[in-house]
Design an enzyme around this catalytic site. Structure first.
Site, short mmCIF file in Angstrom:
data_model
loop_
_atom_site.label_atom_id
_atom_site.label_comp_id
_atom_site.label_asym_id
_atom_site.label_seq_id
_atom_site.Cartn_x
_atom_site.Cartn_y
_atom_site.Cartn_z
N MET A 113 -12.26 4.95 -2.73
CA MET A 113 -12.98 5.17 -1.95
C MET A 113 -13.41 6.28 -2.33
O MET A 113 -13.19 7.87 -1.58
CB MET A 113 -11.44 5.07 -0.76
CG MET A 113 -11.57 3.96 -0.27
SD MET A 113 -10.23 4.15 1.10
CE MET A 113 -8.88 3.93 0.38
N HIS A 122 -0.52 -1.00 -4.42
CA HIS A 122 -1.92 -1.32 -4.02
C HIS A 122 -2.32 0.98 -3.65
O HIS A 122 -1.61 1.49 -2.75
CB HIS A 122 -2.64 -1.18 -3.00
CG HIS A 122 -3.88 -1.02 -2.38
ND1 HIS A 122 -4.85 -2.03 -2.56
CD2 HIS A 122 -4.47 -0.28 -1.46
CE1 HIS A 122 -5.91 -1.74 -1.77
NE2 HIS A 122 -5.42 -1.30 -1.19
N SER A 158 0.95 -1.53 -0.03
CA SER A 158 0.05 -0.01 -0.36
C SER A 158 0.97 1.22 0.13
O SER A 158 1.09 1.68 0.71
CB SER A 158 -0.77 -0.33 1.03
OG SER A 158 -1.67 1.04 1.08
N HIS A 182 -7.22 1.43 -4.81
CA HIS A 182 -8.88 1.08 -4.34
C HIS A 182 -9.34 2.47 -4.07
O HIS A 182 -8.99 3.36 -3.73
CB HIS A 182 -7.93 0.64 -3.16
CG HIS A 182 -8.47 0.60 -2.28
ND1 HIS A 182 -8.51 0.57 -0.57
CD2 HIS A 182 -10.83 0.48 -2.63
CE1 HIS A 182 -10.17 0.40 -0.07
NE2 HIS A 182 -10.83 0.67 -1.28
N ARG A 227 -7.61 5.57 6.36
CA ARG A 227 -6.45 6.70 6.96
C ARG A 227 -5.81 4.76 6.99
O ARG A 227 -6.37 3.90 6.68
CB ARG A 227 -6.66 7.45 8.20
CG ARG A 227 -7.51 6.74 8.74
CD ARG A 227 -7.84 7.20 10.13
NE ARG A 227 -8.38 7.13 11.59
CZ ARG A 227 -7.45 6.42 11.97
NH1 ARG A 227 -6.61 5.91 12.36
NH2 ARG A 227 -8.51 5.51 13.65
N GLY A 228 -4.40 5.11 7.24
CA GLY A 228 -3.82 4.41 7.20
C GLY A 228 -3.08 4.03 8.78
O GLY A 228 -3.07 5.14 8.89
N GLY A 229 -2.46 2.66 8.70
CA GLY A 229 -2.48 3.06 10.86
C GLY A 229 -2.81 2.17 11.13
O GLY A 229 -2.95 2.18 12.40
N ASP A 262 -4.02 3.96 -3.36
CA ASP A 262 -5.67 4.75 -2.64
C ASP A 262 -5.93 5.19 -2.87
O ASP A 262 -5.52 6.67 -2.36
CB ASP A 262 -5.37 4.72 -0.47
CG ASP A 262 -5.38 3.14 0.48
OD1 ASP A 262 -5.69 2.32 -0.75
OD2 ASP A 262 -4.15 2.91 0.86
N MET A 293 -11.95 -5.10 3.37
CA MET A 293 -11.38 -4.24 4.35
C MET A 293 -11.24 -4.91 6.14
O MET A 293 -12.73 -5.31 6.15
CB MET A 293 -12.40 -2.85 4.10
CG MET A 293 -11.88 -1.99 2.91
SD MET A 293 -10.48 -1.48 2.49
CE MET A 293 -9.80 -0.44 3.93
N ASP A 345 -7.37 -6.22 3.17
CA ASP A 345 -6.40 -4.91 3.17
C ASP A 345 -6.93 -3.66 4.62
O ASP A 345 -7.88 -3.91 5.14
CB ASP A 345 -6.94 -3.83 2.28
CG ASP A 345 -6.50 -2.21 2.07
OD1 ASP A 345 -5.86 -1.71 2.91
OD2 ASP A 345 -6.97 -1.47 1.18
N GLY A 346 -6.13 -3.82 5.42
CA GLY A 346 -6.44 -3.00 6.85
C GLY A 346 -5.00 -3.95 7.98
O GLY A 346 -5.50 -4.46 7.68
N GLY A 347 -4.09 -2.91 7.82
CA GLY A 347 -3.37 -3.18 9.17
C GLY A 347 -3.16 -4.86 9.05
O GLY A 347 -2.49 -5.71 10.20
N MET A 397 -8.42 8.49 -2.12
CA MET A 397 -9.69 8.98 -1.90
C MET A 397 -10.06 10.33 -2.40
O MET A 397 -9.62 10.97 -2.22
CB MET A 397 -9.13 8.83 -0.32
CG MET A 397 -8.45 7.63 0.68
SD MET A 397 -8.11 8.05 1.80
CE MET A 397 -6.85 6.52 2.35
#
Length: 227
Positions: A70, A34, A9, A68, A146-148, A36, A140, A174-176, A38
């Site tokens: 969003m 990836h 990402s 991706h 948001r990331g992180g 993102d 997801m 995707d995510g964490g 937004m």
């Protein structure tokens, strides 16, 4: 089952060195990147758009940009992302009342199609008709925007549900996701892994990419043995 793919990402990269960061990931074994996108409407954050993707694609013509989206109006941005060199256009099922029209539009621009669901959306929101028309389904495992964020484990059963329904589809998480959370994702049947901080923040990104891919391939071997 489709092959294992790691899609770092770019949200976790150094945006001041974006092209160099993407080249570094490809050199370290990433097949997809990836991206993102937004819009500040579907999610509160704003990241990159078509002009930035255009610059990256110009510098790295062979990049596979896993976009991706969003965004609140996914059909609006199809042409812009295609013109920017996007290879896969993944939109959120929550953002449209007519996903098949969005898919049709993406197909006219020769991009692969992804359909995403957010943590609070059930896997049943992706109908058989929509899934069959798509190339990839994205679950997801954090809230988009948001990331992180911390990995939400309650989302993992949706991966297993979609894998049972669509054994030949690409299923992305995707995510964490990172070395500590990859096992449950792979064992549920995900084959496309998005990881941000876990890769970009690693001392040895190539080793992390290799490790994530190996975990998916091990899980796939178990699936094959059971079959």
């Amino acid at each position: 089952m489709p092959r294992a793919i790691i899609s770092p990402s770019v949200l976790a990269s150094d945006f001041g060195q974006l092209t160099a960061e993407c080249k570094r990931m490809m050199k370290d074994g990433a097949e997809w990147l990836h991206m993102d996108v937004m819009d500040g409407h579907f999610v509160p954050n704003i990241t990159m758009g078509a002009p930035i993707l255009t610059s990256v694609h110009k510098a790295i013509p062979d990049i596979f940009m896993d976009c991706h989206m969003m965004v609140a109006n996914p059909i609006q941005w199809v042409d812009d992302i295609a013109d920017a060199g996007g290879a896969l256009y993944c939109f959120h099922i929550e953002a449209t009342s007519d996903p098949l029209s969005v898919i049709k539009k993406i197909r006219t621009r020769n991009m692969q199609v992804g359909v995403a669901i957010s943590p609070d959306t059930p896997s049943t929101a992706i109908t058989d008709e929509v899934a069959e028309a798509a190339d990839m389904l994205l679950v997801m495992t954090v809230h988009p925007g948001r990331g992180g964020q911390k990995f939400i484990e309650r989302c993992v059963p949706k991966v297993a549900e979609l894998r049972a329904r669509f054994p030949e589809k690409n299923i992305e998480v995707d995510g964490g996701v990172g070395p500590k959370t990859i096992d449950v994702c792979a064992e549920a049947g995900s084959n496309v892994i998005v990881a941000g901080t876990a890769i970009f923040g690693a001392q040895d990104a190539a080793e992390v990419i290799k490790q994530l891919k190996a975990t998916v391939m091990t899980a796939q071997a178990k699936f094959a043995a059971k079959a």
